[in-house]
Design an enzyme around this catalytic site. Structure first.
Site, PDB file in Angstrom:
ATOM      1  N   ASP A  27       0.824  -1.511  -0.230  1.00  0.00           N
ATOM      2  CA  ASP A  27      -0.011  -0.465   0.012  1.00  0.00           C
ATOM      3  C   ASP A  27       0.989   1.237  -0.070  1.00  0.00           C
ATOM      4  OD1 ASP A  27      -2.187  -1.881   0.178  1.00  0.00           O
ATOM      5  OD2 ASP A  27      -2.723  -1.213   1.954  1.00  0.00           O
ATOM      6  N   LYS A 132      -6.419  -4.905  -2.791  1.00  0.00           N
ATOM      7  CA  LYS A 132      -6.970  -5.427  -1.739  1.00  0.00           C
ATOM      8  C   LYS A 132      -8.310  -4.991  -1.449  1.00  0.00           C
ATOM      9  CE  LYS A 132      -3.687  -3.986   1.496  1.00  0.00           C
ATOM     10  NZ  LYS A 132      -4.386  -3.545   2.575  1.00  0.00           N
ATOM     11  N   CYS A 165      -2.275  -1.843   7.985  1.00  0.00           N
ATOM     12  CA  CYS A 165      -1.975  -3.016   6.876  1.00  0.00           C
ATOM     13  C   CYS A 165      -0.716  -3.773   6.473  1.00  0.00           C
ATOM     14  CB  CYS A 165      -2.336  -2.766   5.490  1.00  0.00           C
ATOM     15  SG  CYS A 165      -3.700  -1.711   5.301  1.00  0.00           S
TER      16      CYS A 165
HETATM   17  N1  TIU Z   1      -2.801   0.483   4.147  1.00  0.00           N
HETATM   18  C1  TIU Z   1      -2.995   0.785   5.538  1.00  0.00           C
HETATM   19  O1  TIU Z   1      -2.180   0.847   6.161  1.00  0.00           O
HETATM   20  N2  TIU Z   1      -4.355   1.728   5.795  1.00  0.00           N
HETATM   21  C2  TIU Z   1      -5.135   2.017   6.375  1.00  0.00           C
HETATM   22  O2  TIU Z   1      -6.164   2.735   6.165  1.00  0.00           O
HETATM   23  N3  TIU Z   1      -4.395   2.797   7.353  1.00  0.00           N
HETATM   24  C3  TIU Z   1      -3.501   3.709   8.424  1.00  0.00           C
HETATM   25  O3  TIU Z   1      -2.978   3.548   9.478  1.00  0.00           O
HETATM   26  N4  TIU Z   1      -4.973   4.384   8.564  1.00  0.00           N
END
Ligand code: TIU
Length: 230
Positions: A27, A132, A165
């Site tokens: 991500d 995802k 994540c």
């Molecule tokens: N990729 C991921 O960690 N998504 C989130 O929404 N993380 C947050 O810390 N908000």
């Protein structure tokens, strides 16, 4: 038999072999890293995540040179948001919600500029990108099938955010039998304390979720693999 090099890691050395290992980059999307994206809309200091980019770029380059599979993930949703649970859509009181127009297009919507990976870490041609809908990279994705088909059983886990994540994916992978090493300076959180404790939690209790090492240690091992394979 494949060449293996030990990465000095905690709680124990982590054997690295190119054929059975994938580097998973979670991500590293503009919506999480850049001002005006989803991360900032949740009230977060996105600057905390940007420091991950230089060491992760170096790690990705070393993995590619060693013949280690590099996989990328992106968190996001279909344009009609049919794969976004109402609870995720309505949670909290963000300045902008998933699907709202943001500085980089509709927030966390597939196909939008903000949903894609930052330029510095762009996937190379042929590298798999897993889209995802959740925090974990295994939930409602083809990741497990792709890893099984490639004979990959060990993961180097990187990306953002450490306690969301990255943790969810590492826990999902651990329960599915993968050995996971989380690269400490190639993961990041909006909250330094969560980052620190998140890493502690991975390696506690004899490596309850996996291993932790920094990118210098992993790159040294990758370079040893590259040299011996040459
Ligand atoms: N990729 C991921 O960690 N998504 C989130 O929404 N993380 C947050 O810390 N908000």
């Amino acid at each position: 038999m494949s060449q293996s090099v030990d990465i000095p890691a905690e709680p124990t050395p982590f054997p690295l072999a190119a054929e059975t290992t994938a580097l998973v980059v979670i991500d590293m999307q503009r919506d999480f890293l850049l001002p005006g994206g989803f991360g900032e809309s949740l009230g977060n200091d996105v600057g905390q995540l940007l420091k991950v980019v230089p060491p992760l770029a170096a790690l990705i380059a070393a993995a590619r040179a060693a013949g280690v599979t590099v996989l990328h993930t992106r968190e996001g949703h279909r344009p009609d948001l049919s794969d976004c649970p109402p609870a995720k859509l309505s949670r909290g009181a963000p300045a902008k919600r998933i699907g709202d127009p943001g500085r980089y297009g509709r927030i966390l919507v597939r196909g939008e500029y903000g949903h894609d990976i930052v330029d510095e870490l762009a996937p190379a041609p042929g590298e798999v990108v897993i889209d995802k809908p959740g925090k974990g990279a295994f939930y409602a994705t083809e990741l497990q099938d792709i890893l099984a088909a490639a004979g990959i059983t060990r993961l180097l886990v990187t990306g953002v955010t450490t306690e969301v994540c990255v943790h969810t994916t590492t826990r999902e992978a651990n329960d599915r039998g993968y050995d996971c090493l989380v690269v400490s300076d190639c993961v990041g959180s909006y909250f330094p304390e969560f980052h620190r404790i998140g890493l502690e939690m991975i390696k506690a209790q004899g490596g309850i979720f996996g291993w932790v090492a920094d990118s210098a240690a992993v790159i040294t091992a990758l370079q040893a693999l590259t040299t011996t394979a040459a």
